[in-house]
Motif scaffolding. Structure first.
Motif, mmCIF file in Angstrom:
data_model
loop_
_atom_site.group_PDB
_atom_site.id
_atom_site.type_symbol
_atom_site.label_atom_id
_atom_site.label_comp_id
_atom_site.label_asym_id
_atom_site.label_seq_id
_atom_site.Cartn_x
_atom_site.Cartn_y
_atom_site.Cartn_z
ATOM 1 N N GLN A 12 0.823 -1.203 0.000
ATOM 2 C CA GLN A 12 0.000 0.000 0.000
ATOM 3 C C GLN A 12 0.863 1.260 0.000
ATOM 4 N N GLU A 14 -3.069 2.925 2.912
ATOM 5 C CA GLU A 14 -2.018 3.839 2.471
ATOM 6 C C GLU A 14 -1.753 4.905 3.516
ATOM 7 N N ASP A 72 -8.165 0.486 0.598
ATOM 8 C CA ASP A 72 -6.803 0.708 0.110
ATOM 9 C C ASP A 72 -6.282 2.080 0.539
ATOM 10 N N ARG A 73 -7.114 3.088 0.439
ATOM 11 C CA ARG A 73 -6.687 4.439 0.806
ATOM 12 C C ARG A 73 -6.382 4.535 2.305
ATOM 13 N N TRP A 130 -6.291 3.323 -10.900
ATOM 14 C CA TRP A 130 -5.636 3.645 -9.630
ATOM 15 C C TRP A 130 -6.432 4.690 -8.859
ATOM 16 N N ARG A 155 1.821 1.628 -3.611
ATOM 17 C CA ARG A 155 0.731 2.039 -4.493
ATOM 18 C C ARG A 155 0.289 3.475 -4.249
ATOM 19 N N VAL A 187 -1.382 -1.458 -14.661
ATOM 20 C CA VAL A 187 -2.093 -0.490 -13.828
ATOM 21 C C VAL A 187 -2.285 0.786 -14.644
ATOM 22 N N ARG A 201 -9.420 3.339 -6.764
ATOM 23 C CA ARG A 201 -9.198 2.347 -5.717
ATOM 24 C C ARG A 201 -10.099 2.655 -4.513
#
Length: 365
Positions: free
Chosen positions: A258, A355, A351-352, A344, A261, A339, A347
């Motif tokens: 993460q 991150e 996922d955020r 992206w 990404r 990707v 997402r």
């Protein structure tokens, strides 16, 4: 330095048979450093093969990172020691060395009789067995080396062995002189030890990226670049260099994924191509520049490798091996998903959130 013969070894099905054959042929000395070791068929065979060489009178030195090999069965350690092997733990996890307990020996080194060497990214586990296309198994690349570069692999092992044991390795059995040429390949062993003030790997990667004229192909499982390295890649794209990055679609440390990404957007907008490997767990650490400069080793593209761990890569100057690695890269892309920026940006909230959690930990990754 010239005069080397280098063989690429893809995944466990090639790596372990080649290593075991070399160990069985050992006559004087074997030095082996490993970061990760856990139970499994190949783990048992490797321990037993090293033990057999010890019983045959070969001087075997095994250096295990104290953190990475926590899952190694005590039975294997006892087998090695009972057979007469010298075994040491690198930076044991005790209070007395707590100040540098976060600085690990991530190098993978095997040298037999000072003449044949191996390095790369592989560990020892059933997960490293197979062809790199099987779910929950590792896709990895190592190299087998003969020629003058082997002396420098041995030197890297001796450096870590001295710290762990206080013993200096030397003499003809470890450093035979001269090492005759075995091939036509120019190669360089680059090692870094941030705890000792050496940041050679970071500089090597940065200079290679900045010098690219045609292409940069990167395969790496932990792609957490700092601003300087990210700027270097995007600058390469602006001057017409094709930059393609292959990272894992799934990995053992999700927070690291993460953290990686989170910065894809900047790279994608700049024109960097990013693909995620889908067939297995990607662990190979390779880079090819302009088809002539390439590197294989233990170094991840993150702060842990550049600023905390002892690392080692083999840098190869060879158009033939560069083409071979480019083909390996192309084959891996066939098992990957590209990707795109729109995907992206779309997402999910999970996922955020991950991150966000990973952001303050980037310096430890």
């Amino acid at each position: 330095m010239g005069g080397n013969a280098i063989t690429l070894l893809q995944n466990g099905e090639e790596i372990f048979p080649a290593m075991l054959d070399a160990i069985r042929a050992g006559e004087k000395t074997i030095t082996y450093a490993q970061y990760f070791y856990e139970d499994g068929p190949v783990a048992r065979e490797l321990a037993e093969t090293l033990a057999e060489r010890c019983r045959s009178g070969v001087a075997v030195s095994v250096l295990l990172d104290a953190f990475g090999t926590l899952s190694m069965p005590a039975e294997y350690i006892e087998t090695l020691r009972r057979s007469g092997c010298q075994l040491a733990l690198f930076r044991p996890l005790t209070r007395t060395i707590f100040r540098n307990a976060n600085n690990r020996n991530h190098r993978r080194i095997l040298v037999v009789d000072g003449r044949v060497g191996f390095t790369g990214g592989s560990g020892v586990s059933r997960k490293w067995m197979g062809n790199g296309r099987t779910e929950n198994h590792w896709r990895d690349t190592d190299v087998r080396v003969e020629g003058p570069a082997v002396e420098y692999l041995q030197g890297a092992f001796a450096e870590n062995w001295l710290e762990a044991t206080g013993i200096v390795l030397g003499g003809e059995g470890y450093f035979p002189r001269p090492l005759p040429p075995k091939g036509q390949v120019y190669a360089q062993v680059v090692r870094s030890s941030p705890e000792g003030g050496s940041f050679g790997m970071y500089t090597t990667f940065l200079l290679a990226m900045a010098s690219a004229q045609r292409s940069i192909l990167i395969t790496n499982p932990y792609f957490v670049l700092d601003d300087t390295m990210a700027d270097t890649l995007t600058s390469a794209v602006r001057r017409g260099v094709k930059v393609v990055v292959l990272v894992p679609g799934a990995i053992d440390h999700n927070l690291v994924r993460q953290a990686s990404r989170a910065r894809f957007g900047r790279m994608l907008r700049a024109g960097v191509e990013i693909h995620e490997y889908a067939a297995a767990l990607l662990h190979a650490k390779m880079m090819v520049v302009d088809g002539v400069w390439s590197t294989v080793g233990s170094t991840n593209l993150d702060n842990r490798s550049f600023a905390l761990n002892d690392e080692l890569n083999l840098v190869i100057y060879s158009a033939a091996l560069g083409r071979r690695l480019e083909q390996v890269f192309a084959d891996d892309l066939r098992y990957s998903r590209k990707v795109d920026y729109r995907g992206w940006r779309a997402r999910g909230i999970t996922d955020r959130f991950l991150e966000f959690l990973a952001r303050p930990l980037r310096s430890l990754m």
